[in-house]
Write a protein that holds these residues in place. Structure first.
Motif, PDB file in Angstrom:
ATOM      1  N   LEU A 152      16.687  32.163  49.932  1.00  0.00           N
ATOM      2  CA  LEU A 152      16.865  33.729  49.947  1.00  0.00           C
ATOM      3  C   LEU A 152      16.409  34.097  51.476  1.00  0.00           C
ATOM      4  CD1 LEU A 152      17.801  36.167  47.966  1.00  0.00           C
ATOM      5  CD2 LEU A 152      15.070  36.496  47.874  1.00  0.00           C
ATOM      6  N   ASP A 153      17.365  34.861  51.854  1.00  0.00           N
ATOM      7  CA  ASP A 153      16.986  35.447  53.203  1.00  0.00           C
ATOM      8  C   ASP A 153      17.332  37.073  53.199  1.00  0.00           C
ATOM      9  OD1 ASP A 153      16.038  36.075  55.809  1.00  0.00           O
ATOM     10  OD2 ASP A 153      18.023  35.190  56.541  1.00  0.00           O
ATOM     11  N   GLU A 154      16.366  37.926  53.622  1.00  0.00           N
ATOM     12  CA  GLU A 154      16.883  39.421  53.642  1.00  0.00           C
ATOM     13  C   GLU A 154      17.869  39.511  55.052  1.00  0.00           C
ATOM     14  OE1 GLU A 154      15.198  44.030  54.047  1.00  0.00           O
ATOM     15  OE2 GLU A 154      13.635  42.070  53.991  1.00  0.00           O
ATOM     16  N   ILE A 155      18.869  39.740  54.761  1.00  0.00           N
ATOM     17  CA  ILE A 155      19.989  39.949  55.636  1.00  0.00           C
ATOM     18  C   ILE A 155      20.438  41.448  56.265  1.00  0.00           C
ATOM     19  CG2 ILE A 155      21.177  38.014  54.922  1.00  0.00           C
ATOM     20  CD1 ILE A 155      23.193  39.866  53.324  1.00  0.00           C
ATOM     21  N   THR A 156      19.316  42.328  55.838  1.00  0.00           N
ATOM     22  CA  THR A 156      19.546  43.734  56.354  1.00  0.00           C
ATOM     23  C   THR A 156      19.661  43.771  57.812  1.00  0.00           C
ATOM     24  OG1 THR A 156      18.195  44.458  54.495  1.00  0.00           O
ATOM     25  CG2 THR A 156      18.515  46.090  56.110  1.00  0.00           C
ATOM     26  N   ARG A 157      18.797  42.968  58.606  1.00  0.00           N
ATOM     27  CA  ARG A 157      18.606  42.950  59.948  1.00  0.00           C
ATOM     28  C   ARG A 157      20.194  42.956  60.776  1.00  0.00           C
ATOM     29  NH1 ARG A 157      17.268  38.013  58.258  1.00  0.00           N
ATOM     30  NH2 ARG A 157      18.007  36.099  59.031  1.00  0.00           N
ATOM     31  N   PHE A 158      20.985  42.284  60.043  1.00  0.00           N
ATOM     32  CA  PHE A 158      22.402  41.970  60.579  1.00  0.00           C
ATOM     33  C   PHE A 158      23.245  43.232  60.644  1.00  0.00           C
ATOM     34  CE2 PHE A 158      21.510  37.904  58.959  1.00  0.00           C
ATOM     35  CZ  PHE A 158      21.465  37.092  60.199  1.00  0.00           C
ATOM     36  N   PHE A 159      22.782  44.324  59.912  1.00  0.00           N
ATOM     37  CA  PHE A 159      23.530  45.675  59.717  1.00  0.00           C
ATOM     38  C   PHE A 159      23.048  46.751  60.299  1.00  0.00           C
ATOM     39  CE2 PHE A 159      25.028  42.690  56.413  1.00  0.00           C
ATOM     40  CZ  PHE A 159      26.197  42.769  56.449  1.00  0.00           C
ATOM     41  N   ALA A 160      22.487  46.821  61.398  1.00  0.00           N
ATOM     42  CA  ALA A 160      21.860  47.740  62.156  1.00  0.00           C
ATOM     43  C   ALA A 160      22.625  48.976  62.392  1.00  0.00           C
ATOM     44  CB  ALA A 160      21.426  47.387  63.680  1.00  0.00           C
ATOM     45  N   PRO A 161      22.230  50.291  62.126  1.00  0.00           N
ATOM     46  CA  PRO A 161      23.027  51.527  62.231  1.00  0.00           C
ATOM     47  C   PRO A 161      23.695  51.465  63.846  1.00  0.00           C
ATOM     48  CG  PRO A 161      20.657  51.992  61.376  1.00  0.00           C
ATOM     49  CD  PRO A 161      20.546  50.664  61.700  1.00  0.00           C
ATOM     50  N   GLY A 162      25.052  51.993  63.675  1.00  0.00           N
ATOM     51  CA  GLY A 162      25.850  52.062  65.028  1.00  0.00           C
ATOM     52  C   GLY A 162      26.207  50.699  65.212  1.00  0.00           C
ATOM     53  N   GLY A 163      26.191  49.561  64.676  1.00  0.00           N
ATOM     54  CA  GLY A 163      26.672  48.344  65.082  1.00  0.00           C
ATOM     55  C   GLY A 163      28.041  48.307  64.495  1.00  0.00           C
ATOM     56  N   ASP A 164      28.733  47.124  64.981  1.00  0.00           N
ATOM     57  CA  ASP A 164      30.002  46.944  64.440  1.00  0.00           C
ATOM     58  C   ASP A 164      29.694  45.980  63.262  1.00  0.00           C
ATOM     59  OD1 ASP A 164      32.246  45.283  64.128  1.00  0.00           O
ATOM     60  OD2 ASP A 164      33.176  45.781  65.985  1.00  0.00           O
ATOM     61  N   VAL A 165      30.079  46.428  62.156  1.00  0.00           N
ATOM     62  CA  VAL A 165      30.060  45.819  61.009  1.00  0.00           C
ATOM     63  C   VAL A 165      30.677  44.466  60.499  1.00  0.00           C
ATOM     64  CG1 VAL A 165      30.153  46.079  58.264  1.00  0.00           C
ATOM     65  CG2 VAL A 165      29.801  47.954  59.674  1.00  0.00           C
ATOM     66  N   LEU A 166      31.860  44.392  61.609  1.00  0.00           N
ATOM     67  CA  LEU A 166      32.531  43.147  61.157  1.00  0.00           C
ATOM     68  C   LEU A 166      31.986  42.163  61.937  1.00  0.00           C
ATOM     69  CD1 LEU A 166      36.393  44.227  61.707  1.00  0.00           C
ATOM     70  CD2 LEU A 166      35.279  43.518  59.576  1.00  0.00           C
ATOM     71  N   GLU A 167      31.463  42.470  63.229  1.00  0.00           N
ATOM     72  CA  GLU A 167      30.635  41.549  63.943  1.00  0.00           C
ATOM     73  C   GLU A 167      29.328  41.182  63.257  1.00  0.00           C
ATOM     74  OE1 GLU A 167      28.149  41.422  68.262  1.00  0.00           O
ATOM     75  OE2 GLU A 167      29.789  42.830  67.865  1.00  0.00           O
ATOM     76  N   SER A 168      28.577  42.029  62.488  1.00  0.00           N
ATOM     77  CA  SER A 168      27.594  41.699  61.738  1.00  0.00           C
ATOM     78  C   SER A 168      27.912  40.591  60.755  1.00  0.00           C
ATOM     79  CB  SER A 168      27.092  43.053  61.144  1.00  0.00           C
ATOM     80  OG  SER A 168      26.687  43.948  62.035  1.00  0.00           O
TER      81      SER A 168
END
Length: 468
Positions: free
Chosen positions: A339-355
């Motif tokens: 299990l890993d927290e993946i919230t860090r990949f979805f920073a506000p203002g970032g490209d969601v597809l790239e995330s």
């Protein structure tokens, strides 16, 4: 092919086929379409198409499905065509000097160059007749039985994409590169896609002639992209689904915000209402309410990132993070057998597809064997991130509940559900597949409500129901 006894019967069958393909058509809309068709010149096929589209199609995403169904139920009427004795089996792949193939490629190149719609339709019809009949299926002189048709055989034999270089030369001469070449390539690709659509339509028409229109409509016409199952989507459908996510998220966000505004009134303030009614003879014409405290819930997502359901998890994360402003806070966790927290990949203002792309390669979700283990995931969540749950938290679990016959850790999951305000489980499999093989869906569903969520339609309906 079954022939309807009247135009009304044909209209009813057409509307029912559109409904089965995913279009929402009410009885009133079907009646409006019937009345409009009565006033349309039936001899003009394109006017008839526009009449039906204006009365039955409410969303642009459904237009492609409508056009394919219309071409099936109202096919183009040809003159002396390529049916009967002129139909032949497709040449073998190594027969590159087949005269029909050489001639049709030359004609196709000219039609693509000039964008001649009528010529493209004629070439598509002849190409299917001469190149699309599969060997041994009754095609050709003396052939018996039912003919099978293949769009892939036609497109492989003609290979319209291989004409790109010659077409660019005709468009640009020797001046390659820059904006002009990009425009030329885009124009050519659009015309090639249109030719492929015409081939598809003619294949379906011939199949309907040989079989039954309703049967071909059920199996040969692509459903609306919103009804395509995540787990069985083709590469092209996945690209279209990604394009649809952001507009869908904007529509849902606007609806959720509207619901929030509509629900801003708090409980009835009885004292103020009675006091205000004194000015109207004791009749409470206007009610007064206590102000409602602003309240947004936290959202915690636990998602299965194993290969079997990763596409579903990615699209759900895309949609939820597009709606993150409707929640106080969103935290996401992914797992396979770790299990890993993946919230860090979805920073506000970032490209969601790239995330999502980074998530697939960088998330630490594999431990030993890399086999899905729901029980271990729930145990690790309780051990590491129990503070993420509280009385203002909604817990969302994404996965197929298939744990490779491991311990499902039901008491642990029950404890997590008890700590959250709301819990939901989205399962991308058909309900009929639950509890088959290594699935323990019913055991988890007995603890928290589990919803079938196989496509964008079901996903958007679920998001609308979330408390915010």
């Amino acid at each position: 092919m079954k022939t309807p006894s009247s135009l009304l019967d044909h209209h009813i069958e057409f509307v029912e086929a559109l409904r089965a393909a995913g279009l929402t058509i009410s009885l009133a809309e079907a009646l409006d379409a019937a009345q409009a068709v009565q006033r349309a010149p039936l001899a003009d096929r394109e006017v008839l198409r526009a009449t039906y589209a204006a009365t039955l199609v409410k969303r642009q995403q459904h237009r492609r499905t409508f056009d394919e169904m219309f071409d099936l139920y109202f096919p183009r009427v040809w003159g002396a065509g390529m049916r009967g004795d002129q139909v032949r089996e497709a040449p073998l792949p190594w027969e590159t000097d087949d005269p029909d193939r050489v001639r049709l490629r030359a004609e196709l190149q000219q039609a693509l160059r000039w964008g001649d719609e009528e010529a493209l339709a004629d070439i598509a019809r002849e190409a299917v007749a001469r190149l699309g009949a599969l060997p041994g299926t009754g095609a050709g002189p003396g052939g018996g039985g039912r003919t099978s048709w293949s769009r892939m055989t036609v497109l492989d034999r003609l290979s319209p994409q291989t004409l790109m270089s010659a077409l660019l030369e005709a468009f640009l001469g020797g001046q390659r590169g820059g904006m002009m070449e990009q425009v030329a390539r885009s124009t050519i690709n659009d015309r090639i896609r249109r030719f492929e659509q015409l081939v598809d339509a003619d294949v379906r028409r011939r199949m309907a002639d040989d079989r039954d229109v309703a049967a071909v409509a059920r199996t040969g016409v692509r459903r609306s992209i919103e009804d395509v199952a995540f787990l069985s989507a083709t590469r092209a459908e996945l690209v279209e689904l990604r394009r649809e996510i952001q507009p869908l998220a904007r529509r849902l966000a606007a609806r959720v915000a509207q619901q929030q505004r509509a629900g801003q009134r708090g409980q009835l303030d009885f004292r103020r209402t009675i006091r205000a009614s004194l000015s109207t003879g004791g009749v409470p014409v206007t009610t007064h309410h206590r102000p409602r405290r602003p309240h947004k819930t936290d959202l915690v997502i636990i998602c299965d990132l194993s290969q079997s359901v990763t596409t579903f998890a990615h699209f759900t994360l895309l949609l939820v993070y597009a709606l993150r402003e409707q929640f106080s806070r969103v935290r996401a966790f992914g797992f396979v057998d770790d299990l890993d927290e993946i919230t860090r990949f979805f920073a506000p203002g970032g490209d969601v597809l790239e995330s999502v792309a980074r998530l697939s390669s960088e998330a630490r979700v594999n431990w030993l064997l890399g086999r899905t283990d729901y029980g271990r995931a729930f145990e690790l969540f309780r051990e590491r991130y129990l503070d993420a749950l509280g009385t203002r938290t909604s817990l969302l679990v994404l996965g197929d509940a298939r744990s490779n016959y491991g311990d499902p850790a039901l008491p642990v999951f029950r404890d997590l559900v008890g700590r959250a305000r709301h819990t939901y489980w989205l399962n991308p499999e058909r309900r009929s597949a639950w509890d088959t093989g290594d699935s323990v869906a019913s055991k988890y569903a007995a603890i928290a409500p589990m919803h079938e969520c196989r496509n964008l339609t079901q996903l958007s309906e679920f998001v609308k129901s979330l408390p915010v």
